[in-house]
Design an enzyme around this catalytic site. Structure first.
Site, mmCIF file in Angstrom:
data_model
loop_
_atom_site.group_PDB
_atom_site.id
_atom_site.type_symbol
_atom_site.label_atom_id
_atom_site.label_comp_id
_atom_site.label_asym_id
_atom_site.label_seq_id
_atom_site.Cartn_x
_atom_site.Cartn_y
_atom_site.Cartn_z
ATOM 1 C CG HIS A 184 27.541 28.692 60.657
ATOM 2 N ND1 HIS A 184 27.151 29.564 61.632
ATOM 3 C CD2 HIS A 184 28.823 28.379 60.911
ATOM 4 C CE1 HIS A 184 28.161 29.779 62.445
ATOM 5 N NE2 HIS A 184 29.186 29.067 62.029
ATOM 6 N NE ARG B 244 44.694 39.516 41.993
ATOM 7 C CZ ARG B 244 44.844 38.272 41.507
ATOM 8 N NH1 ARG B 244 44.315 37.248 42.139
ATOM 9 N NH2 ARG B 244 45.514 38.067 40.393
ATOM 10 C CD GLU C 281 52.233 43.280 38.895
ATOM 11 O OE1 GLU C 281 51.130 42.847 38.548
ATOM 12 O OE2 GLU C 281 52.354 44.184 39.747
ATOM 13 N NE ARG D 142 44.973 41.570 33.862
ATOM 14 C CZ ARG D 142 45.440 41.566 35.108
ATOM 15 N NH1 ARG D 142 46.597 42.149 35.402
ATOM 16 N NH2 ARG D 142 44.802 40.972 36.072
HETATM 17 C C1 PEP Z 1 49.460 39.691 37.911
HETATM 18 O O1 PEP Z 1 49.520 40.756 37.303
HETATM 19 O O2 PEP Z 1 49.872 38.609 37.456
HETATM 20 C C2 PEP Z 1 48.845 39.652 39.234
HETATM 21 C C3 PEP Z 1 48.884 38.544 39.965
HETATM 22 O O3 PEP Z 1 48.210 40.765 39.672
HETATM 23 P P1 PEP Z 1 46.743 41.201 39.207
HETATM 24 O O4 PEP Z 1 46.140 40.054 38.450
HETATM 25 O O5 PEP Z 1 46.010 41.486 40.466
HETATM 26 O O6 PEP Z 1 47.013 42.382 38.373
HETATM 27 MG MG MG Z 2 49.132 42.630 38.253
#
Ligand code: PEP
Ligand code: MG
Length: 575
Positions: free
Chosen positions: A190, A297, A432, A466
């Site tokens: 809160h 998500r 994706e 990534r």
């Molecule tokens: C993506 O891959 O761009 C995405 C939004 O999913 P995440 O980042 O959860 O893999």
């Molecule tokens: Mg993704």
């Protein structure tokens, strides 16, 4: 030397001031046998009355300063004091055990607090804090102890406390309290909610700020980053003063846009939605003017626990999000576990290339119990709002058809049982994987929408993990190959009359926004804090003008060339 402490960014803004340590009144509670329980019961009643009187006053003050919503918290506290279950239990304990009022109250309250704290529900846990707050107030009256009153302040300070109760927060005098920082608490405490509505910068959950900061020490509090700098250097103070001035200027500009639609300079509306990972994230999304949720998500519901969330737990979470969003669209993505997101309790074997492995829809289609449980929770929740279900990591049409068939089976089973399911439920996929982008025209005939997940699309297109710093130079959102794929997907969707969004980080990137607007992206979904800057930027851009550059951009050969072109062409357009 200065010291930096990291906590949870609870309320935005920068504050610089002297630390005011708000000590918790130390309440020594002893159990004493009494001869005459009725006089203890009278003491209890008097203390309850005094506490109620305080709360009425604070409630009026909260209503004046912060509006009826916040005053409601104190009305709820008043109800706690009037709750017969609590009050009668205390009285009964005094009478039966012949003990003093403070001991009976303390023990009874403790039982209630523990009960609420054990519940697997953030909201109920916060209610435990409310009971603790109210009880402390009554105990202070019983023991004749003064509350340390932040209302006595006469200079600009940053409050440093183990925790701030809602009543502490309501008593804050904004002329003097420039920010606060606490050891405990999260974004939904809160005190954090109130800090946001008071627009006082705040950092919570630092664990040990009360030990690190001496009374009177200078403190810089950065409510964006969740940072606290104790005893800053003159250079740090100077840098943060600049940041503060710039932030205030931008904020007042951007705040004008919270309740406006996102419209380009030439009058085209696009939707700016938020990415969320929990029900709690929704508050920030709405405060920042999200027009929808573009990505929930759901895997975060499965993390930080020892077992899968039940259908009902999931149903409650999805329903809450849908109800809070009302008519606004909410895209909920089915479980995307795997890659860098692990569930220890699933015991999946290690893989050589987890991002190319057994994850997301691949896993769900094989472990169908898991998938079906989530789909049932989603379908049941669909009756409460504007739901769109999205499947992650789709590479082939067969995967989509199979997932859709499972969904249809679960839907029919629910309908057969007389359970309501929305009849306007949309079903879409994330784009994706380059394979899906390349046959987006085929997918577009069968889906209701696409959402482009650039976080993964870029890594798969560029073959650059990534997570891997060594190859991050190859992780290029503006690489013409990535841009051509995105363009192709948007064209394919529109050719079939379907809408297309983007929920990867690229959607909130100021360099990407003019390109995507020009290509005709319909929905941009991003973290809450990026929404207002993006709305501002789009309001300064003409979609038609941006569209006029699409072919030029798509014919470029390098990422640098694209970026330099965009920066030059759109300089001054809110970038
Ligand atoms: C993506 O891959 O761009 C995405 C939004 O999913 P995440 O980042 O959860 O893999
Ligand atoms: Mg993704």
């Amino acid at each position: 030397m200065s010291k930096t402490i990291v906590g949870v960014a609870a309320s935005s803004g920068v504050a610089i001031g002297k630390a005011f340590l708000l000590a918790n009144p130390h309440l020594q509670i002893e159990t004493v046998s009494v001869e005459d329980p009725s006089s203890e019961i009278k003491r209890l009643k008097d203390a309850l009355e005094q506490a109620k009187e305080d709360l009425r006053e604070i409630s009026e003050r909260a209503e004046r300063e912060m509006g009826p919503d916040k005053a409601a918290i104190f009305q709820a506290h008043l109800l706690v004091l009037e709750d017969p279950e609590l009050v009668e239990t205390v009285k009964g304990k005094i009478a039966a055990e012949k003990v003093n009022a403070e001991s009976a109250l303390h023990e009874t309250a403790q039982t209630f607090i523990e009960l609420f704290e054990q519940m697997d529900n953030e909201y109920m846990k916060e209610r435990a804090a409310d009971i603790r707050d109210v009880t402390k107030r009554v105990l202070c009256h019983l023991l004749g102890v003064e509350f340390a009153a932040p209302s006595d302040l006469a200079e600009e300070v940053i409050l440093v406390a183990e925790d701030l109760t809602p009543s502490d927060t309501a008593q804050l005098d904004r002329r003097y309290v420039k920010g606060f920082v606490t050891d405990i608490g999260g974004r939904t405490s809160h005190s954090a909610i109130m800090a946001r509505s008071l627009e006082i910068p705040a950092v919570v959950g630092t664990t040990d700020v009360t030990r690190e900061a001496a009374a009177g020490a200078t403190i810089i509090l950065d409510g964006h980053e969740g940072l606290v700098i104790i005893d800053p250097t003159p250079e740090e103070i100077e840098a943060y003063r600049k940041k503060q001035a710039e932030y205030e200027r931008q904020k007042s500009e951007l705040a004008k846009l919270v309740h406006t639609a996102t419209t380009s300079q030439d009058g085209v509306h696009v939707e700016l939605a938020a990415n969320i990972g929990s029900v709690q994230d929704l508050a920030g999304a709405l405060e920042n003017g999200a027009e929808g949720v573009g990505l929930f998500r759901t895997e975060f519901l499965y993390m930080g626990r020892d077992d899968f969330p039940s259908e009902d737990e999931q149903f409650q979470a999805y329903k809450q999000v849908l109800e809070q969003m009302g008519e606004k669209p909410v895209v909920i993505r089915t479980l995307d576990i795997g890659g860098d997101k692990h569930l220890a309790y699933m015991n999946l074997p290690q893989e050589m290339n987890p991002f190319l492995g057994f994850r997301a829809i691949r896993l769900c289609l094989e472990q169908q119990d898991l998938f079906r449980t989530q789909l049932r929770a989603l379908l049941r929740a669909s009756a409460y709002g504007n739901l769109k279900i999205m499947f992650p990591m789709i590479a082939t049409l067969e995967e989509f058809r199979q997932a859709k068939a499972v969904l249809a089976e679960e839907k029919q089973a629910l309908l057969d049982k007389g359970i309501a399911v929305s009849d306007r439920l949309e079903v879409g996929i994330m784009i994706e994987i380059p394979a899906a982008a390349l046959i987006a025209d085929q997918f577009a005939k069968e889906v209701d929408f696409f959402s482009i997940g650039t976080n993964d699309l870029i890594q798969y297109t560029m073959a650059a993990d990534r997570m891997n710093e060594r190859v991050s130079y190859l992780y290029q959102p503006y690489h013409p190959a990535v841009l051509r794929l995105i363009h192709r997907v948007i064209q394919a969707a529109h050719a079939e009359g379907k809408w297309v969004g983007m929920c990867g980080e690229m959607a909130g990137d100021p360099v990407a926004i003019p390109i995507l607007l020009g290509m005709g992206l319909d929905e941009f979904s991003m973290s809450a804090g990026s929404i207002l800057p993006a709305r501002y930027q789009i309001s300064r851009l003409s979609k038609e003008t941006a569209a006029g550059y699409t072919d030029t951009i798509l014919s470029m050969s390098t990422s640098q060339e694209v970026e330099a072109f965009v920066r030059k062409t759109f300089a001054g357009n809110g970038m």
